[in-house]
Every structure is written in C-alpha cells, then in structure tokens.
Design an enzyme around this catalytic site. Structure first.
Site, short mmCIF file in Angstrom:
data_model
loop_
_atom_site.label_atom_id
_atom_site.label_comp_id
_atom_site.label_asym_id
_atom_site.label_seq_id
_atom_site.Cartn_x
_atom_site.Cartn_y
_atom_site.Cartn_z
CE1 TYR A 39 1.13 -0.19 4.24
CE2 TYR A 39 -0.23 2.09 4.08
CZ TYR A 39 0.80 1.22 4.95
OH TYR A 39 1.44 1.11 6.45
NE ARG A 58 6.71 4.82 0.72
CZ ARG A 58 6.79 5.24 1.26
NH1 ARG A 58 7.54 5.47 2.75
NH2 ARG A 58 5.50 5.49 1.43
NE ARG A 106 -5.87 -19.73 4.80
CZ ARG A 106 -5.11 -20.52 5.03
NH1 ARG A 106 -5.34 -21.81 5.05
NH2 ARG A 106 -4.05 -20.09 5.58
CE LYS A 153 2.80 3.53 3.29
NZ LYS A 153 3.17 3.23 4.54
CD GLU A 185 9.53 2.05 11.05
OE1 GLU A 185 9.52 2.79 9.83
OE2 GLU A 185 9.58 0.56 10.69
CG LEU A 209 8.04 2.09 5.11
CD1 LEU A 209 7.96 0.88 4.03
CD2 LEU A 209 7.05 3.60 5.15
N1 PDD Z 1 2.70 5.31 7.59
N2 PDD Z 1 7.30 4.30 9.40
C1 PDD Z 1 6.05 3.34 9.66
C2 PDD Z 1 6.27 2.13 9.99
C3 PDD Z 1 5.16 3.76 8.25
O1 PDD Z 1 3.93 3.19 8.40
C4 PDD Z 1 5.30 5.09 7.19
C5 PDD Z 1 3.56 5.59 6.93
C6 PDD Z 1 6.47 5.56 8.09
C7 PDD Z 1 6.39 6.92 6.89
O2 PDD Z 1 6.66 7.19 6.03
P1 PDD Z 1 5.77 8.38 4.88
O3 PDD Z 1 6.79 9.59 5.70
O4 PDD Z 1 6.34 7.80 3.66
O5 PDD Z 1 4.17 8.35 5.19
C8 PDD Z 1 7.51 5.61 8.46
C9 PDD Z 1 1.60 5.69 6.17
C10 PDD Z 1 0.80 7.47 6.83
C11 PDD Z 1 0.28 4.94 7.05
O6 PDD Z 1 0.47 3.09 7.06
O7 PDD Z 1 -0.82 5.61 7.63
#
Ligand code: PDD
Length: 291
Positions: A39, A58, A106, A153, A185, A209
């Site tokens: 996603y 990405r 499945r 992601k 993170e 990420l």
């Molecule tokens: N989350 N690390 C993780 C684990 C994340 O899920 C996200 C983003 C980030 C920040 O990435 P970016 O700056 O590209 O949004 C870092 C999104 C916003 C979400 O899952 O809703």
C-alpha cells in the site's frame, strides 16, 4: 459508523470509480486471507501532491519485493490518482492505494498470473492545529517485535497494530521502537532524535520503512545547513535527546514531548517542542506552500 465517516465518497476499484457502498471484493482475495499486498498513503494539499513520484517509486519497490506486477504505468497511476482527488473535491486529502496479489483458492504458494486487486480511497488530511505542535505527543519505548522486512510497505500490519495498541494501553499516543538497543521507528512513522544541535536519523535498512517525509526532512535540513547525521541511534541517546520528532505523510513533523512518562529535553525546554523543531516546522510549511 456511516460510510461517509469511513472515507470520502468516491473510491476506485479495479479501474472504476464508484461510491464506497458499491465497492466489493472477494473474501478469497489474498489481501484478505494473507495480507498479501502492498500500500501507499500519498498526501495532497489543496489538491496538489507532496512527492507523488517518490511514493510511486516506493510502491514499485514494494511490489518488486513481493513479485507482484505493477498493474499500471506511472502515467496511468497519475491519471487515476488525479481523478480520484478530483472526484473527492481536491483540498487536503490523503490518497490510500492498496494492491493485492488477487483472488485465488487459499494456498500459501506464490501464485503467478493472478489479476491484482487495486483499491484506492481518499481520506481527509486535517493539518494539525498550532496547539497540537505546541503540546507535542507522548510515546512509550517498546521492543520492535515486527518482522525483518519493514522496508516493504506491506498491508500485513499486525505487528504494527499490536504495538500501537500496546502504546495506547499504556496511555501514550505512539510507540517508539527499539531493536537490539537501537532506535528503529514508530508503528506507522519515522523518528529523528536531536542531540547537541545535530539531527540524528536512523539509516534506512530492512528494519525501517524508508519514509518519504523522512527523506524530505533530510533534504530540507541539508538545504538549510542544519547539522545532520544518518547513523544508528542508541537507546541511551534517545533517552537523553534534546528533541524527538515523529514523521509521516499524515502527521508531517510533530514533536514528541513525553517519552515513558518523562518530559523530553532538558531545563526550561523540557517537555516542550525544541528550537530545531520550530525551524523544521517552518521549512516544512514553506515547502508545502511551494507545491
Ligand atoms: N505510515 N514507518 C512506517 C512503519 C510507516 O507505516 C510510515 C507511514 C512511515 C512514514 O512514511 P511516509 O513519510 O512515507 O508516510 C514510516 C502511513 C502514513 C500509514 O501507514 O498510514
């Protein structure tokens, strides 16, 4: 809850725009059965995308990792995303894109040649009010119990969901995650620590990420001549940091003012957003105005 509250009215499913109520997928979708999908979340301000290209790059990297073919070219993505933004009235919105491997009996075995399921929706992206920045958010330190491929992601987010739950259960807004004594993170955001006037940024590896907001923050800091080091950040450095920031596409950059129930920072500055935060806040707002 009304569908109106779930997301903005018009969604995209497999090439068609429709109201959310009309969007149906099979329960055998591998996204539903296995979390076998990827996603993206792309912020738009006044209908203009922040780093669309980087988000699509990405997305491609995540698809490559899972060996799922990208169903659309970059131009097709831009057209579909642009249309979805327009159907939902433009303004400040976050576009959510999900691609799964598709529908199949499945079976754990990777199945080739399935038709990917592509879903997109739009959510309001409220810009935080000034008092949110002044207050900052609270975090608790937790062990990073997620898998070892956090650079993808993926929609398989149970680890992150459980950590977010755990942080909320402890009365905090977010979790600050550590693996082997080093900062990784947060459950859905990147983190930077500020120590002695230097912005410390954990290096992007398989445990983190690679955030688009994080990359932008580094770029803005370097352009403004702010001291910055990309290197591992120890738990001790986090615990004694002058400032901590949390970064994501839906949060932008927000100060963490409480960690493990203790104020972040020192002296009169303790528990308040620090001077480097306000500098970065200004840089970020200026960048957004220039989109
Ligand atoms: N989350 N690390 C993780 C684990 C994340 O899920 C996200 C983003 C980030 C920040 O990435 P970016 O700056 O590209 O949004 C870092 C999104 C916003 C979400 O899952 O809703």
């Amino acid at each position: 809850m009304t569908t109106q509250a779930m997301c903005l009215p018009s969604v995209f499913l497999n090439g068609k725009f429709m109201p959310l109520e009309d969007a149906h997928i099979s329960p055998l979708d591998r996204g539903f059965i296995f979390g076998d999908g990827v996603y993206e979340v792309i912020p738009f301000y006044d209908g203009k995308a922040l780093r669309l290209h980087e988000h699509l790059k990405r997305l491609q990297r995540s698809l490559d990792e899972l060996e799922i073919d990208n169903p659309y070219s970059t131009d097709q993505w831009k057209a579909h995303i642009g249309a979805l933004v327009e159907h939902n009235g433009g303004g400040n919105i976050a576009i959510y894109i999900q691609i799964t491997r598709g529908v199949a009996k499945r079976d754990f075995a990777p199945i080739r040649g399935l038709k990917q399921t592509v879903f997109m929706m739009a959510n309001p992206l409220p810009t935080p009010k000034r008092d949110v920045y002044e207050r900052g958010i609270s975090c608790v330190s937790l062990d990073d119990s997620r898998w070892l491929r956090c650079h993808i992601k993926s929609t398989a987010l149970l680890g992150a969901v459980m950590l977010k739950h755990a942080s909320n259960n402890e009365g905090a807004d977010e979790a600050l995650l550590f693996r082997d004594g080093y900062l990784t993170e947060s459950s859905a955001s990147n983190i930077a620590a500020i120590k002695n006037g230097v912005i410390l940024c954990p290096p992007m590896d398989n445990l983190i990420l690679p955030g688009i907001t994080y990359e932008l923050m580094i770029e803005l800091a370097r352009n403004a001549g702010l001291p910055l080091e990309v290197r591992r950040v120890s738990r001790h450095e986090v615990n004694t940091a002058d400032e901590l920031w949390i970064l994501s596409s839906t949060k932008e950059v927000v100060p963490i003012t409480t960690l493990d129930e203790k104020p972040v920072g020192h002296g009169a500055q303790a528990g308040k957003p620090g001077p480097l935060f306000w500098k970065m806040y200004e840089l970020f707002q200026t960048y957004k105005r220039g989109l």
